[in-house]
Write a protein that holds these residues in place. Sequence first.
Motif, PDB file in Angstrom:
ATOM      1  N   VAL A 108       0.844  -1.198   0.000  1.00  0.00           N
ATOM      2  CA  VAL A 108       0.000   0.000   0.000  1.00  0.00           C
ATOM      3  C   VAL A 108       0.882   1.251   0.000  1.00  0.00           C
ATOM      4  CG1 VAL A 108      -1.763   1.289   1.259  1.00  0.00           C
ATOM      5  CG2 VAL A 108      -1.872  -1.196   1.165  1.00  0.00           C
ATOM      6  N   PHE A 109       1.910   1.243   0.859  1.00  0.00           N
ATOM      7  CA  PHE A 109       2.842   2.367   0.881  1.00  0.00           C
ATOM      8  C   PHE A 109       3.485   2.568  -0.489  1.00  0.00           C
ATOM      9  CE2 PHE A 109       3.562   2.187   5.701  1.00  0.00           C
ATOM     10  CZ  PHE A 109       2.852   3.366   5.899  1.00  0.00           C
ATOM     11  N   GLY A 168      -2.765   9.650   1.978  1.00  0.00           N
ATOM     12  CA  GLY A 168      -3.020  10.067   0.607  1.00  0.00           C
ATOM     13  C   GLY A 168      -4.239   9.443  -0.047  1.00  0.00           C
ATOM     14  N   PHE A 169      -5.133   8.835   0.737  1.00  0.00           N
ATOM     15  CA  PHE A 169      -6.370   8.292   0.171  1.00  0.00           C
ATOM     16  C   PHE A 169      -7.342   9.435  -0.120  1.00  0.00           C
ATOM     17  CE2 PHE A 169      -4.736   4.492   2.258  1.00  0.00           C
ATOM     18  CZ  PHE A 169      -5.019   3.507   1.318  1.00  0.00           C
ATOM     19  N   LEU A 302      -0.081  -0.174  12.387  1.00  0.00           N
ATOM     20  CA  LEU A 302       1.363  -0.097  12.142  1.00  0.00           C
ATOM     21  C   LEU A 302       1.680   1.000  11.139  1.00  0.00           C
ATOM     22  CD1 LEU A 302       4.212  -1.268  12.557  1.00  0.00           C
ATOM     23  CD2 LEU A 302       3.699  -2.917  10.736  1.00  0.00           C
ATOM     24  N   MET A 303       0.847   1.149  10.108  1.00  0.00           N
ATOM     25  CA  MET A 303       1.062   2.211   9.121  1.00  0.00           C
ATOM     26  C   MET A 303       1.007   3.579   9.780  1.00  0.00           C
ATOM     27  SD  MET A 303      -1.192   0.755   5.904  1.00  0.00           S
ATOM     28  CE  MET A 303      -0.803   2.133   4.821  1.00  0.00           C
ATOM     29  N   MET A 304       0.067   3.761  10.701  1.00  0.00           N
ATOM     30  CA  MET A 304      -0.041   5.047  11.385  1.00  0.00           C
ATOM     31  C   MET A 304       1.188   5.311  12.250  1.00  0.00           C
ATOM     32  SD  MET A 304      -2.672   6.552  10.339  1.00  0.00           S
ATOM     33  CE  MET A 304      -4.136   6.166   9.379  1.00  0.00           C
ATOM     34  N   ARG A 305       1.671   4.256  12.927  1.00  0.00           N
ATOM     35  CA  ARG A 305       2.853   4.430  13.779  1.00  0.00           C
ATOM     36  C   ARG A 305       4.090   4.755  12.941  1.00  0.00           C
ATOM     37  NH1 ARG A 305       4.461   0.005  16.238  1.00  0.00           N
ATOM     38  NH2 ARG A 305       2.804  -1.478  15.804  1.00  0.00           N
ATOM     39  N   GLU A 306       4.201   4.091  11.779  1.00  0.00           N
ATOM     40  CA  GLU A 306       5.356   4.354  10.925  1.00  0.00           C
ATOM     41  C   GLU A 306       5.329   5.781  10.372  1.00  0.00           C
ATOM     42  OE1 GLU A 306       5.736   1.425   7.884  1.00  0.00           O
ATOM     43  OE2 GLU A 306       6.155  -0.208   9.290  1.00  0.00           O
ATOM     44  N   LYS A 307       4.126   6.358  10.252  1.00  0.00           N
ATOM     45  CA  LYS A 307       4.001   7.748   9.800  1.00  0.00           C
ATOM     46  C   LYS A 307       4.051   8.728  10.970  1.00  0.00           C
ATOM     47  CE  LYS A 307       3.602   7.392   5.325  1.00  0.00           C
ATOM     48  NZ  LYS A 307       4.540   8.075   4.397  1.00  0.00           N
TER      49      LYS A 307
END
Length: 601
Positions: A108-109, A168-169, A302-307
């Motif tokens: 997705v990234f 970016g959605f 996890l995506m939110m934490r990585e951002k």
Amino acid sequence: MAFSGTLTLTDLNDFITPAQACIKPVEQTKPQTAEKEPGTASTEILIDASGTYYEVSSDLSTSSRALADVPAKKLEQAQISLNDCLACSGCITSAESVLITLQSHTEVFTFLQANGSPSSPDYKIPVISIAPQSLASLAASLSSSSTTSVTPHQVLRRLQVLCKEVLGFEHVFDTTFARHIVLKEHVAEFEERRANDKAGGEADSHLPMLASACPGWICYAEKAHAEMLPFISRTKSPQQVMGTLVKEWMGKKWDKSPNDIYHVSVMPCYDKKLEASRQDFYNDVYSTRDVDCVITTGELELMMREKGRDLSIPIIGELDFDRSTNTFLGLPVLLQHPGTSSGSYLHAIINHIRDTSPTPLILSIKAIRNADYEEYTLTEESDQREPKTIFKGAKCYGFRNLQNIVRKVGRERGLRVGTGAAGKLGARVAGRRLKKTGVEVKKERQYDYVEVMACPGGCVNGGGQLKPVATTTIPKDRDEEGFERNWENTGVVDDTQSGKWGDKEWTKKVEEAYWRDAGPPLYSLPTPPESPPLSPTLDGVSRLPERKTGISMTSADELMFRIFDELSVPGDDDTVKHRAQLFRTQYRAVESEVIGLAVKW
């Protein structure tokens, strides 16, 4: 790709053991010969003390084959996904291994970074849809670390902002309206099967009808119990119906083809990745899938934490229920479907039967083993000692209970169960024997419908959900089963410091969060009653009063039928047939139990 430590087996008594051993040999017992046989490989694989694999020349003598003394090539580890484990009948194949790159948050990234700007000719509209069970898991996790309760609606509003501004959605939806369509189609299919049963129709229309929203259960049936496939509902799951809405209906509104849209779904279950990968949900004309990528609740977090974003921080206006901020094209948000947190499929049918019955019906609930296996019976109100039974259904969660259901349905229908992928339909031998003997045996009423889910506790306890913070600390060099693990070398994400999947107390908290909301009654999801509500309905789903600030179930129905009309093929008067093409699918037995390359869906 790295894998989560949650995939280690911790509750083996609730999982199906493999039918075959892995085809990869563990040791070579054939004695070594001085001369090489024709056709043998020119290299061999050796393993050092740390478990790393090296490829060396087989021409070297045994005595000189120390890794420190000879040139060796370090081999990379194979990448295996849950798709490979579930779809394969033996072991992973190279053809299946490519699925791993298509079903991960890193994919997705990668897509979002490469998508470019809307003015680019190759730009695809990124859309993300989130399951209500995932919202409940996030809400429960946030509430456990806060002094106030966080509701699924608040989580959705925060995700709507963060997914647009950070990831970016362009559009963020929940899947409850898609579930609304599924429940309607589910009831319609049940009525079709019941009518065919009364008329003596084909075997694939017979009851009991078994729920089809759980891909883990479907995989189990296709591989191990093909004789159950005619009884499984053909209605698509909410995830796949949402894919149809996004790629077909919304695409037309945006004047975009299905391949010009990138659709991501957030699900509580790893098996949903496999479901989205099925050939049935692939558009051959546009070379695209209804759902391009599936990520779990844990992967989204996890995506939110990585951002560097924290979902615990409130968003301005997150309690605002105005239509303009909560709907798109009139699409409702967080629709209420009373019943179970796994979709309310059984309760939708119960409500439908009760609403269409000419006489009042009484619902009784009986626990067979535990809360995961319950029977629901509708009987006519009568002064007789044994009132007439109109409907009998069951709720069955977890593989342990699931196997009991398979055996019970098999006995009732005279099927040979447990015969693997080649499961054969029996000849109803038991029934014929009773006729020959002339003995009248009073049989217990068979099930008309079963809501089946592979996970104990249902979808709120899916393997992809967030886990509670562990109360005990596990050594970093060991997994939850106590075995030594070198997490860095194995490529597995070390999350052993979190709680164990399947924690009953944590599942209860997620269940409570699922039914909790701070908004008006329209969006509120109250704690489910012991039996389905008795409020009057028209077609299986309880009606809510009209509200000026929200969308009622009646309005949701109107939108649903408008979508049916807009998606109909011009000049095609067979609306029912076209609806079946849009919102139904089929299932087939896995054809091979050993050779993974021969597996077909």
